[in-house]
Design an enzyme around this catalytic site. Structure first.
Site: not given
Ligand SMILES: Cc1cc2nc3c(=O)[nH]c(=O)nc-3n(C[C@H](O)[C@H](O)[C@H](O)COP(=O)(O)OP(=O)(O)OC[C@H]3O[C@@H](n4cnc5c(N)ncnc54)[C@H](O)[C@@H]3O)c2cc1C
Length: 416
Positions: A11, A77, A169, A298
């Site tokens: 992500g 994982v 949204e 997150d």
């Molecule tokens: C519908 C929606 C709208 C949003 N709108 C906004 C916005 O307008 N502005 C904003 O700032 N934020 C927004 N967000 C929040 C933002 O998308 C998140 O804060 C951000 O994606 C977090 O990034 P991350 O890298 O922590 O996790 P993520 O981007 O969620 O990535 C996590 C990754 O880990 C992988 N994963 C999970 N568990 C495992 C496992 N056990 N093994 C292997 N892989 C795994 C998943 O497949 C994913 O690819 C929104 C979220 C959603 C759902």
């Protein structure tokens, strides 16, 4: 020998950490259970037929095609061995690490009612978005074939649960489809027959914004035809509708956006967590006394300089990923660590066509200018020139024609 950096999650946090390490002498392994990086902030546009899945997702392998120190693994994982320094996958494979960055994100929280999920999907993945899109399109098709306006009402009713940015949204976008853009193609349905409810348990929507903007957001939605039900906790969700205090809203079109919990993988770490399951991290994002295991995005509970927990937002995840890449790079050069500091550049939410609210470093504004800024920022942060170009072109097209292009129904079976 080069150090092994294992990153769980492709992500915002995982990708930016790996990119920051592009020029370092390390072996990076990115493990993700999907094969793509997903730009979640635009998922609702896939769910409402404005964009195609390929516009907002990019294969992780393609992102790192030129970065030779990255290996990409498709797999889930399931466990982390902190003492042996390895992660285990569902398929039995394991990967040893010198540094581990855990960035598995979050998932929707149904507050103890997991059975609601099948009737009220949350918007988290491409398949969720396509599922919601098909429900909306099929519902309109069904309504078109029912002559009695009373009988067809449920098919023209939409309930979005949760008044945060995702719910707002989604509700705004459904209002645009149902009250305007798609209706021209249906002969028997009148736009004023559609009903859209945004259901929120608290006494306001867009609570991350201060009063004038959250009120403005609510007023804009109401002007678009969305009925905002505040102080309204959901009592039950069934296949054919939503039960709220004193009322059952009959509809098959229910979308959940009412709260998140961290990925269940965080439990496997056996560290302190907050009430939504995020790992409480040290100021350098490491956990407990494991200075080489980090949690970002997150899934992490990190604090700002005033001691308040950072929100689950894309910029937080991006900055934390970059910070960790930089930290590892510096440490390998023998430099000491600095604490993570979040730079808040502002918060925005879009409500519909030419309508958004923005709070940029205390400067609060709304309307067309906020919407343009929202659009530019989202295009800028999309990965890949092709995606940026396509999304930009699609938006110009929608703006000028009001048409939604991606309206194909792929799986029409009895259940749907
Ligand atoms: C519908 C929606 C709208 C949003 N709108 C906004 C916005 O307008 N502005 C904003 O700032 N934020 C927004 N967000 C929040 C933002 O998308 C998140 O804060 C951000 O994606 C977090 O990034 P991350 O890298 O922590 O996790 P993520 O981007 O969620 O990535 C996590 C990754 O880990 C992988 N994963 C999970 N568990 C495992 C496992 N056990 N093994 C292997 N892989 C795994 C998943 O497949 C994913 O690819 C929104 C979220 C959603 C759902």
């Amino acid at each position: 020998m080069s150090k092994n950096v294992v990153i769980v999650g492709g992500g915002f946090a995982g990708i930016s950490a790996a990119q920051k390490l592009a020029s370092s002498d390390v072996n990076i392994t990115i493990i993700d259970k999907t094969n793509h990086h997903l730009f979640q902030p635009l998922l609702y546009q896939v769910a409402t037929a404005a964009l195609s899945p390929g516009d907002i997702a990019m294969p992780i392998r393609a992102i790192f095609r030129r970065q030779k120190n990255v290996e990409v693994v498709l797999g889930e994982v399931t466990n982390i061995d902190k003492e042996q320094q390895s992660v285990q996958l569902k398929n039995g494979h394991s990967y040893p690490f010198d540094y581990l960055i855990l960035a598995p994100g979050a998932q929707y929280n149904y507050f103890g009612h997991d059975e609601w999920e099948k009737h009220a999907p949350g918007l988290k993945s491409i398949s969720d978005a396509l599922d919601i899109r098909e429900r909306i399109l099929l519902s309109l098709e069904q309504a078109e074939q029912i002559a009695d306006p009373k009988e067809r009402q449920p098919y023209l009713t939409y309930v979005v649960i949760g008044g945060g940015p995702t719910g707002v949204e989604m509700a705004g976008s459904i209002a645009e489809i149902a009250k305007r853009s798609m209706m021209r193609d249906f002969r028997n349905i009148k736009p004023d027959e559609t009903k859209i409810y945004l259901v929120e348990a608290a006494d306001g929507i867009l609570n991350a914004f201060e009063e004038p903007l959250s009120k403005k957001g609510q007023k804009t939605l109401e002007d678009m035809g969305v009925e905002v039900l505040l102080n309204t906790p959901v009592k039950d969700i069934r296949k054919n509708g939503v039960q709220i205090e004193g009322r059952f809203i009959e509809t098959p079109n229910i979308v959940w956006g009412a709260g998140v919990v961290a990925s269940p993988l965080i439990k496997r770490l056996e560290v302190e967590t907050d009430r939504i399951g995020r790992a409480v991290v040290n100021p350098d994002l490491s956990i407990g006394d494991h200075s080489n295991i980090f949690v970002a995005g997150d899934a992490a509970h990190a604090k700002d300089k005033d001691g308040n927990p950072l929100p689950g937002l894309a910029p937080v995840a991006l900055q934390q990923g970059k910070y960790l890449g930089e930290l590892i790079k510096n440490e390998l050069k023998g430099r000491s660590r600095k604490d993570f500091e979040y730079v808040d550049k502002g918060t925005m939410a879009t409500i519909g066509r030419a309508k958004a609210v923005a709070d940029v470093r205390g400067f609060k504004f709304s309307g067309f200018f906020a919407w343009i800024l929202w659009g530019l920022i989202h295009i800028f942060f999309l990965i890949g020139f092709r995606n940026r170009f396509r999304v930009f072109a699609e938006w110009i097209w929608h703006y000028m024609t009001f048409k939604r292009g991606v309206r194909l129904i792929a799986k029409k079976d009895e259940e749907s």
